[in-house]
Design a protein around this motif. Structure first.
Motif, PDB file in Angstrom:
ATOM      1  N   TYR A 135       5.655  12.585  -9.790  1.00  0.00           N
ATOM      2  CA  TYR A 135       5.529  13.518  -8.835  1.00  0.00           C
ATOM      3  C   TYR A 135       6.902  14.148  -9.895  1.00  0.00           C
ATOM      4  O   TYR A 135       8.273  13.889  -9.670  1.00  0.00           O
ATOM      5  CB  TYR A 135       6.392  13.190  -8.207  1.00  0.00           C
TER       6      TYR A 135
ATOM      7  N   ARG B   1      10.408  17.369  -9.824  1.00  0.00           N
ATOM      8  CA  ARG B   1      11.574  17.914  -9.438  1.00  0.00           C
ATOM      9  C   ARG B   1      11.121  19.565  -9.793  1.00  0.00           C
ATOM     10  O   ARG B   1      11.475  20.287  -8.593  1.00  0.00           O
ATOM     11  CB  ARG B   1      12.346  17.358  -9.728  1.00  0.00           C
TER      12      ARG B   1
ATOM     13  N   ASP C  79       4.062  21.462 -11.355  1.00  0.00           N
ATOM     14  CA  ASP C  79       5.036  21.376 -10.242  1.00  0.00           C
ATOM     15  C   ASP C  79       4.818  21.015  -8.670  1.00  0.00           C
ATOM     16  O   ASP C  79       4.034  19.939  -8.694  1.00  0.00           O
ATOM     17  CB  ASP C  79       5.334  22.931 -10.301  1.00  0.00           C
ATOM     18  N   PRO C  80       6.049  20.850  -7.461  1.00  0.00           N
ATOM     19  CA  PRO C  80       5.790  20.190  -6.044  1.00  0.00           C
ATOM     20  C   PRO C  80       4.167  20.449  -6.039  1.00  0.00           C
ATOM     21  O   PRO C  80       3.956  19.594  -5.063  1.00  0.00           O
ATOM     22  CB  PRO C  80       7.243  20.254  -5.484  1.00  0.00           C
ATOM     23  N   MET C  81       4.101  21.441  -6.057  1.00  0.00           N
ATOM     24  CA  MET C  81       2.907  21.659  -5.600  1.00  0.00           C
ATOM     25  C   MET C  81       1.383  21.424  -5.322  1.00  0.00           C
ATOM     26  O   MET C  81       1.171  20.707  -5.200  1.00  0.00           O
ATOM     27  CB  MET C  81       2.997  23.340  -4.850  1.00  0.00           C
TER      28      MET C  81
ATOM     29  N   LEU D 125       1.608  17.692  -4.265  1.00  0.00           N
ATOM     30  CA  LEU D 125       1.353  17.346  -3.586  1.00  0.00           C
ATOM     31  C   LEU D 125      -0.113  17.997  -3.208  1.00  0.00           C
ATOM     32  O   LEU D 125      -0.762  17.393  -2.698  1.00  0.00           O
ATOM     33  CB  LEU D 125       1.949  18.569  -2.553  1.00  0.00           C
TER      34      LEU D 125
ATOM     35  N   ALA E  93       4.476  28.093   2.600  1.00  0.00           N
ATOM     36  CA  ALA E  93       4.511  26.525   2.963  1.00  0.00           C
ATOM     37  C   ALA E  93       3.998  26.923   3.498  1.00  0.00           C
ATOM     38  O   ALA E  93       3.071  25.608   4.584  1.00  0.00           O
ATOM     39  CB  ALA E  93       6.401  26.359   3.139  1.00  0.00           C
TER      40      ALA E  93
ATOM     41  N   ILE F 296       7.828  18.614   3.461  1.00  0.00           N
ATOM     42  CA  ILE F 296       7.575  18.105   2.371  1.00  0.00           C
ATOM     43  C   ILE F 296       6.862  18.953   2.265  1.00  0.00           C
ATOM     44  O   ILE F 296       7.493  19.929   0.710  1.00  0.00           O
ATOM     45  CB  ILE F 296       6.373  17.356   2.402  1.00  0.00           C
ATOM     46  N   CYS F 297       6.047  20.172   2.606  1.00  0.00           N
ATOM     47  CA  CYS F 297       5.480  21.722   2.060  1.00  0.00           C
ATOM     48  C   CYS F 297       6.544  22.312   2.044  1.00  0.00           C
ATOM     49  O   CYS F 297       6.161  23.500   1.003  1.00  0.00           O
ATOM     50  CB  CYS F 297       4.380  21.639   3.184  1.00  0.00           C
TER      51      CYS F 297
ATOM     52  N   SER G   1       7.687  22.037  -1.089  1.00  0.00           N
ATOM     53  CA  SER G   1       6.934  21.878  -2.334  1.00  0.00           C
ATOM     54  C   SER G   1       6.753  23.578  -2.588  1.00  0.00           C
ATOM     55  O   SER G   1       6.487  23.695  -4.116  1.00  0.00           O
ATOM     56  CB  SER G   1       5.720  21.782  -1.814  1.00  0.00           C
TER      57      SER G   1
END
Lengths: 478, 509
Positions: A58, A60, A73-75, A78, A325, A472-473, A476
């Motif tokens: 995951y 950063r 990436d985070p998106m 997720l 988001a 979280i969203c 992300s």
């Protein structure tokens, strides 16, 4: 740039899934109907392993690979986590159903895994070509899945429609990509925005490129006016496949929208916003109105899905990071609810009985108070009634729209959500206020029952405590 | 004053958790649900007892929120929603009314509900918790969540245990209310962008231009007017009342209608004072139409429940009249005292109507359980076979007509008195209710209770049993108590009304 093994790290989950997939392909050749559960378990294990790898890696900060054509990436991470989770749920839900319908073959699992690989690639795409590659891998697998029950007329028809229209949409997308490439001279999202910003406003080539690409994306999302395939395919496809199509691929389509139009063409927000507003308005308008007239539960959920896509677009078109988001959150919640809704059809179906008519839900409260309660919560959630999950999703996207001054659009959205409430309430009416037509007991395996209950309870739990997923969203989206 | 116990949270969550527990127990093997009923009684009484300290420990000298609890609920990005609850002089009496009414409803449904009794009881308890939550919420989003959540059990209650046209009625009820509230949602989101959070008290303080205020006012108006209900969006109420089971009608009339009126006090008046002042003529007009026109409509009803439903609309017209007449009085006289009388009269009317209309519906329910008809024509001379019941019914009818000495008189009198300070004709039209109310209520009583025994059904009636005597006598006691001595009620709201008036007198422009 020198290539070492670590420079492939962002694509580790995909490579693992591809390896496992090949393993399943070979192992399945040596299995018979009796030992087919090995394929099932291996598929689940490969998905779980991929899930773990995504979680382990995951990021950063965004990590690029393959000369900038791949991003983690985070998106992306997720979305991948929820895609994999959704696919695992699909496999568990559909096991009994496909067994009873002569679809319990290695092909089903392989196609699911290939499609999943395509989705993962889409989520991480960072050039137009990667987008197209992921999309085709996903789409071709899905066409085949719809056609899997080849002795069924409805399914074959649905597959044909899906393929012809889907191929056309892909062609549109590809054409749009070529125009954008012609205008900007790059396929790379990192460079595209800058190049596009240098173009004169309303550059014709660019505009056509945007419009053609939007057509392709809207087709995948099932947004009006490119929604025609949705009801027919949802209806005609075996319910297990419908369950799949309506869940994880929506996340992939959302990822595609975000990658192309936000990562790539975010600078041109002004130019695509108007089109998305029209699409959103038409989607939640037409979706909610036409859903009222349906007598088939799968078709009704298809139109309801179209209206949900309209709501999802509200967040993206607002063009703010809160909006993105919110849409991400909406996409995830839609998948959770959709899994529950189609899962309920699978639960109620048995050999020779599809349970996909609205009337098949009559008197469910007398037959099984527990699952009637679960379905009620799912329906209220889809209608956007608090305290269930769907409410917070609607709140988030409406908030995003109001935040950029689109109050009229927000009002249109809430008015149509009231229209939508009618057909969700009708389901509850059928379950609670009507007498059952048959008192046949619900035959279903324990794993389906438990997972479906957990799925529905998640709608309540995430509705009472929406904070974590919302946070979280929004974390992300950079 | 405030105890360490999270009293208000207990009042909200005890019934909800109790309701879920009852759902889990179910109606038992025999389907009679004896265990579920006793548990429901226990939970509802416990919730009532828990709510009593809200009154006894209430500090009447302050308008500030009491029994406050606050913790973050949602923190994501820029959005924060707090679990922020508390009560003031407006909400505290209504919470007590809610917990009280639920006990009555549980007792009233004891023998009557034969189908799925556990689900019935659970629905009412969950609804009680949600309604308490609405009254106690100080965060607009929390308010909205409870506001919508309480629709779900009521939808189920009317739909499962209702009359022949229950599906139509319950869908109409849900969609009307849902339609109203989504506009409120957009208004709340708009206000969120003005204040940066969903705190209602922060929204009270925010400055808004007149155009925006008017839009927000109308958004709130749609939500609350449907709920009250005000003419012309009242048509769901007669349908819902007629089809709902007795318990559902009681909660609808006693509590749910009050939520709309409460919304005006909590949102419309303090958040959009200038728009309220500019549009008070509209609100007064709608209220007077409700009082006079709906009064006439009530006279011609053949169905007792429908008659009481229309009478509820007329009586709720007094509540909204009292609230908005305050602006006219303040403009005319420049004094708070007359304006305060209007608002206080409105609140007294809310509480009193909660008791009276609840009691009236219970009386109809008592007869319906025996004869299975709500038609006025199906009765006649009930007093001969049910003397005890007849006495109660006549008492409540008198209260409904606003007889001095009953609680129905106090609120109406205060509002009419206040109206005089605004405009003679307002008062004149409002006062027609004294005639109309007497006309429709007493004429119904004449046809149902008095006269010769009309038919075999009436001849075979048995008088009320101990259970029915219990809930009717408790309600009769309350009606008389507040009629003779309304001071305890006025006392608790005085500081809050005073503060509200001071607040709305200051322009936000």
């Amino acid at each position: 740039m020198d290539l070492t093994l670590t420079s492939f790290a962002p694509a580790m989950p995909e490579m693992f899934l591809l390896g496992m997939l090949s393993l399943v392909l070979v192992v399945d050749l040596f299995l018979t109907e009796r030992t087919r559960h090995i394929t099932y378990i291996l598929s689940l294990l490969s998905l779980a392993g991929t899930f773990w790898l995504v979680l382990d890696g995951y990021p950063r900060l965004p990590e690029l690979a393959f000369h900038g054509s791949y991003i983690n990436d985070p998106m992306a991470a997720l979305l991948k986590l929820f895609m994999l989770l959704a696919v695992m749920v699909v496999l568990v839900y559909s096991k009994e159903y496909i067994k009873q319908r002569d679809m319990y073959k290695g092909e089903f699992y392989l196609l699911v895994l290939f499609a999943t690989l395509g989705m993962l690639v889409l989520a991480s795409a960072h050039t137009l070509l990667t987008v197209y590659m992921g999309l085709e891998l996903l789409s071709l697998s899905m066409y085949a899945m719809v056609a899997l029950r080849r002795d069924n007329v409805d399914a074959s028809e649905a597959a044909m429609k899906y393929f012809v229209l889907g191929a056309m949409a892909s062609a549109m997308l590809l054409y749009g990509m070529s125009l954008v490439y012609g205008a900007t001279g790059t396929l790379d999202f990192a460079l595209m925005g800058e190049a596009a910003a240098k173009l004169p406003t309303n550059d014709v080539t660019m505009l056509f490129g945007i419009i053609f690409m939007l057509v392709g994306v809207a087709f995948k999302l099932g947004a009006v006016p490119f929604h025609m395939w949705v009801p027919d395919v949802y209806h005609g496809a075996p319910t297990a496949v419908t369950l799949f199509i309506s869940s994880a691929p929506k996340l992939a389509a959302f990822a595609m929208l975000m990658r192309i139009f936000v990562d790539g063409l975010g600078e041109l927000h002004q130019q695509w916003q108007g089109i998305l507003i029209v699409m959103a308005l038409l989607s939640f308008g037409l979706g909610n109105l036409v859903a009222i007239a349906q007598t088939n539960l799968k078709r009704m959920l298809a139109y309801s899905g179209i209206s949900h896509i309209g709501f999802l677009l509200l967040g993206v078109l607002s063009g703010t990071s809160e909006g993105y988001a919110a849409s991400l959150y909406y996409a995830i919640t839609y998948v959770v609810m959709s899994l529950g809704g189609f899962g309920m059809i699978l639960l109620l179906s048995r050999a020779g009985f599809e349970a996909d008519k609205l009337d098949d839900l009559k008197g469910l409260n007398d037959r099984s108070p527990w699952f009637a309660l679960m379905m009620m919560m799912l329906m209220f959630s889809m209608a956007g009634v608090p305290p269930f999950l769907g409410f917070w999703a609607k709140l988030a996207v409406i908030q995003a729209a109001v935040g950029v001054g689109l109050v009229w659009l927000a009002i249109a959205a809430v008015v149509f959500s009231v229209v939508g409430a009618f057909y969700y309430l009708r389901i509850i009416k059928l379950m609670y206020f009507d007498k059952p037509e048959s008192d046949a007991p619900i035959e279903s395996s324990a794993d389906l029952r438990i997972l479906l209950s957990a799925n529905s309870l998640a709608v309540v739990g995430l509705g009472l405590f929406p904070s974590s997923l919302l946070a979280i969203c929004s974390a992300s989206i950079g | 004053m405030n105890s360490d116990l999270a009293l208000l949270s207990l009042v909200i969550w005890t019934p909800i958790i109790g309701g879920l527990l009852i759902l889990a127990i179910g109606s038992g093997g025999d389907g009679k649900g004896t265990g579920a009923k006793w548990l429901a009684l226990l939970v509802s009484v416990a919730a009532f007892l828990l709510s009593v300290p809200l009154y006894t420990d209430f500090d009447t000298t302050t308008h500030l929120m009491q029994f406050e609890e606050m913790m973050p609920w949602i923190e994501a990005g820029k959005v924060t929603v707090n679990y922020h609850i508390g009560v003031d002089g407006f909400s505290m009496p209504l919470i007590l009314l809610t917990t009280f009414a639920t006990v009555i409803v549980v007792i009233a449904g004891w023998e009557v509900i034969e189908v799925k009794p556990a689900q019935y009881m659970a629905a009412f308890l969950i609804m009680e918790g949600a309604m308490n939550g609405v009254f106690a919420s100080l965060d607009a989003m929390l308010f909205y969540v409870f506001w919508e959540a309480m629709l779900i059990p009521m939808f189920i209650v009317i739909g499962i245990w209702g009359g022949p046209r229950r599906v139509y009625a319950t869908l109409k009820f849900f969609l009307y209310t849902f339609f109203g509230s989504v506009f409120m949602l957009v208004a709340l989101i708009y206000l969120f962008f003005q204040t940066g959070n969903f705190e209602i008290l922060a929204m009270h303080g925010v400055k808004i231009g007149l155009d925006a205020q008017i839009l927000i006012f109308f958004a709130f108006l749609i939500a609350f007017a449907v709920k009250v209900p005000m003419w012309p969006v009242h048509t769901w109420l007669p349908d819902a009342h007629v089809e709902a089971p007795t318990g559902g009608s009681v909660i609808l009339a006693a509590i749910m209608l009050k939520l709309g009126a409460y919304g005006f006090l909590r949102f419309s008046l303090p958040i959009t004072p200038d728009a309220s002042a500019a549009l008070d003529w509209l609100m007064i007009l709608l209220s007077l139409v409700a009082v006079a026109y709906i009064g006439f409509v009530a006279i011609v009803q053949n169905d007792m429940k429908k008659l009481i439903a229309y009478s509820s609309i007329a009586h709720m017209g007094f509540v909204t009249l009292g609230f908005f007449i305050a602006f006219a009085i303040y403009r005319n006289t420049g004094s708070f005292s007359g304006a305060a009388m209007g608002i206080e009269g409105g609140i007294v009317q809310m509480v009193s109507h909660g008791f009276i209309s609840g009691a009236m519906f219970l009386c109809v329910g008592v007869m319906y359980d025996r004869v299975h008809s709500r038609e006025i024509a199906a009765y006649g001379g009930v007093i001969h076979t049910m003397p005890k019941f007849g006495a109660f019914f006549v008492l409540f009818a008198m209260a409904n007509a606003g007889l001095p000495g009953t609680s129905g008189f106090v609120g109406e009198f205060m509002v009419i008195l206040a109206s005089f300070k605004a405009n003679f004709w307002f008062a004149f039209i409002a006062a027609t209710t004294l005639i109309l109310g007497a006309a429709y209520t007493l004429w119904m009583i004449k046809r149902v209770v008095y006269g010769p025994v009309a038919n075999d059904n009436v001849a075979k009636l048995t008088d009320i049993n101990g259970r029915e005597f219990l809930f009717l006598s408790v309600l009769a006691l309350m009606v008389l108590l507040f009629g003779i001595w309304p001071a305890p009620l006025l006392e608790v709201m005085h500081a809050s009304v005073e503060h509200l008036l001071q607040h709305i007198a200051i322009s936000k422009l």
